[in-house]
Design an enzyme around this catalytic site. Structure first.
Site, PDB file in Angstrom:
ATOM      1  N   HIS A  21      41.704  26.070 -24.227  1.00 57.25           N
ATOM      2  CA  HIS A  21      42.597  24.560 -24.037  1.00 57.25           C
ATOM      3  C   HIS A  21      43.616  24.912 -22.569  1.00 57.25           C
ATOM      4  O   HIS A  21      43.888  23.674 -21.812  1.00 57.25           O
ATOM      5  CB  HIS A  21      43.710  24.051 -24.948  1.00 57.25           C
ATOM      6  CG  HIS A  21      44.458  23.494 -25.262  1.00 57.25           C
ATOM      7  ND1 HIS A  21      44.149  21.748 -25.740  1.00 57.25           N
ATOM      8  CD2 HIS A  21      45.678  23.207 -24.671  1.00 57.25           C
ATOM      9  CE1 HIS A  21      44.213  21.053 -25.611  1.00 57.25           C
ATOM     10  NE2 HIS A  21      45.846  21.982 -25.406  1.00 57.25           N
ATOM     11  N   GLU A  22      44.547  26.099 -23.160  1.00 54.34           N
ATOM     12  CA  GLU A  22      45.654  26.076 -22.262  1.00 54.34           C
ATOM     13  C   GLU A  22      45.040  26.592 -20.248  1.00 54.34           C
ATOM     14  O   GLU A  22      46.072  26.426 -19.755  1.00 54.34           O
ATOM     15  CB  GLU A  22      45.843  27.375 -22.382  1.00 54.34           C
ATOM     16  CG  GLU A  22      47.523  27.620 -23.625  1.00 54.34           C
ATOM     17  CD  GLU A  22      48.709  26.675 -23.745  1.00 54.34           C
ATOM     18  OE1 GLU A  22      48.822  25.231 -22.564  1.00 54.34           O
ATOM     19  OE2 GLU A  22      48.504  25.833 -25.262  1.00 54.34           O
TER      20      GLU A  22
END
Length: 344
Positions: A21-22
């Site tokens: 996600h990051e």
């Protein structure tokens, strides 16, 4: 499998989901010319860090979470490479990139699962179990299930989900039979109970499987990803409307328990759980809730319409309140998890 090992596996799963996600935010921010001050995996005190260019890459002590710290993300900054100084469309792409990466990870996992299966399942009825109630209600071998209770069915996973949502053992079906769409009202199924005493339909038929092709695997995996996404979205609606009690929502502790059960069923079930979790995270993050990516997206869309941003202090305050509410909700579902696990 011991609960301690399940905790370790859950940490690894969530670590992968959050890292992906990051990484989505990070890569799109870099490509969009935004200065990234820090890219961290984990939370809490820093264990290792390395400076490369403008960015500090860090590994932190607590192996849950992570973040991308962009210049000017939460405050005004005159730097031309700060988040707030970049074009609105670039900032929108940065915000949605994390969720997009979660969905892509889910798709890749489902491609692996579909590729390793012997056959690709369809929505066509292949055979019935003994004393099948659905067969007695008019469902036939060769019927291609088109819809259940008015909701379109595209893959076998849709069939299971729609049957799972039913509460009385009777569903309305639309099937393709000999090239024609046939309505079957009140198709009956026997009911079973899970460990918590909740009733669910026991499916009494098998679907036809077809030989794998590259195109078939990709199509099935894409539709499976959409199906899981729809399942997450519909489940959220059921929760808000009261169709599903909030006591059935699983928090971190409940998720560890589910992972423990999934591991006991084999690697395919474990990977399916990972796909469900990452797609769930992707969709949940896009909800228009302050402190989530969806909340930030709402502020960007408002800025695009009114041609100027909401003052950072107001947006920051709203996100802070949203974060506190999310923490409160997480504590509530964690308490519910503990109560459910130790009273069953």
């Amino acid at each position: 499998m011991s609960f301690v090992l399940s905790i370790c596996l859950a940490i690894l799963m969530f670590g992968l989901i959050i890292m992906i996600h990051e990484l989505g935010h990070f890569v799109v921010a870099k490509l969009g010319g935004i200065k990234v001050n820090e890219f961290a995996i984990g939370m809490g005190p820093t264990l290792l860090k390395k400076q490369k260019g403008d960015t500090t890459y860090a590994l932190r002590l607590v192996p849950i979470g992570g973040f991308v710290s962009m210049e000017g993300e939460d405050e005004d900054s005159p730097d031309p490479h700060s988040f707030g100084q970049r074009p609105i469309w670039i900032r929108i792409l940065v915000v949605i990139a994390g969720a997009a990466m979660n969905l892509i990870l889910g798709f890749v996992i489902l491609v692996i699962l579909t590729s390793t299966a012997k056959l690709v399942p369809t929505t066509t009825v292949a055979k019935f179990g003994d004393s099948s109630l659905s067969a007695q209600s008019g469902l036939q071998v060769g019927d291609e299930i088109h819809a259940i209770n008015g909701r379109r069915v595209f893959i076998a996973n849709d069939i299971d989900f729609e049957l799972m949502r039913d509460k009385d053992g009777k569903v309305d079906m639309a099937v393709r039979r000999d090239g024609k769409l046939v309505e079957l009202n009140g198709v009956e199924f026997s009911m079973a109970k899970d460990d918590s005493g909740n009733q669910y339909i026991s499916r009494d038929f098998w679907v036809l499987g077809v030989e794998k092709t590259v195109g078939g695997v990709i199509k099935e995996s894409a539709l499976w990803t959409v199906s899981v996404g729809k399942m997450v979205w519909v489940s959220l609606i059921d929760l808000v409307t009261g169709n599903v009690p909030i006591s059935q929502v699983a928090g971190p502790i409940g998720t560890i328990d589910v992972i423990d059960q999934a591991v006991g069923m084999g690697w395919e079930t474990t990977l399916s759980m990972l796909a469900l979790l990452t797609i769930n995270v992707g969709i949940f993050n896009l909800l228009p809730i302050p402190a989530l990516d969806g909340g930030r997206l709402v502020f960007l869309l408002i800025e695009a319409v009114r041609r100027k941003p909401i003052p950072a202090k107001y947006e920051g305050a709203i996100h802070a309140v949203g974060f506190l509410l999310l923490i409160g909700f997480m504590l509530f579902v964690s308490y519910s998890d503990i109560t459910r696990i130790f009273t069953r």
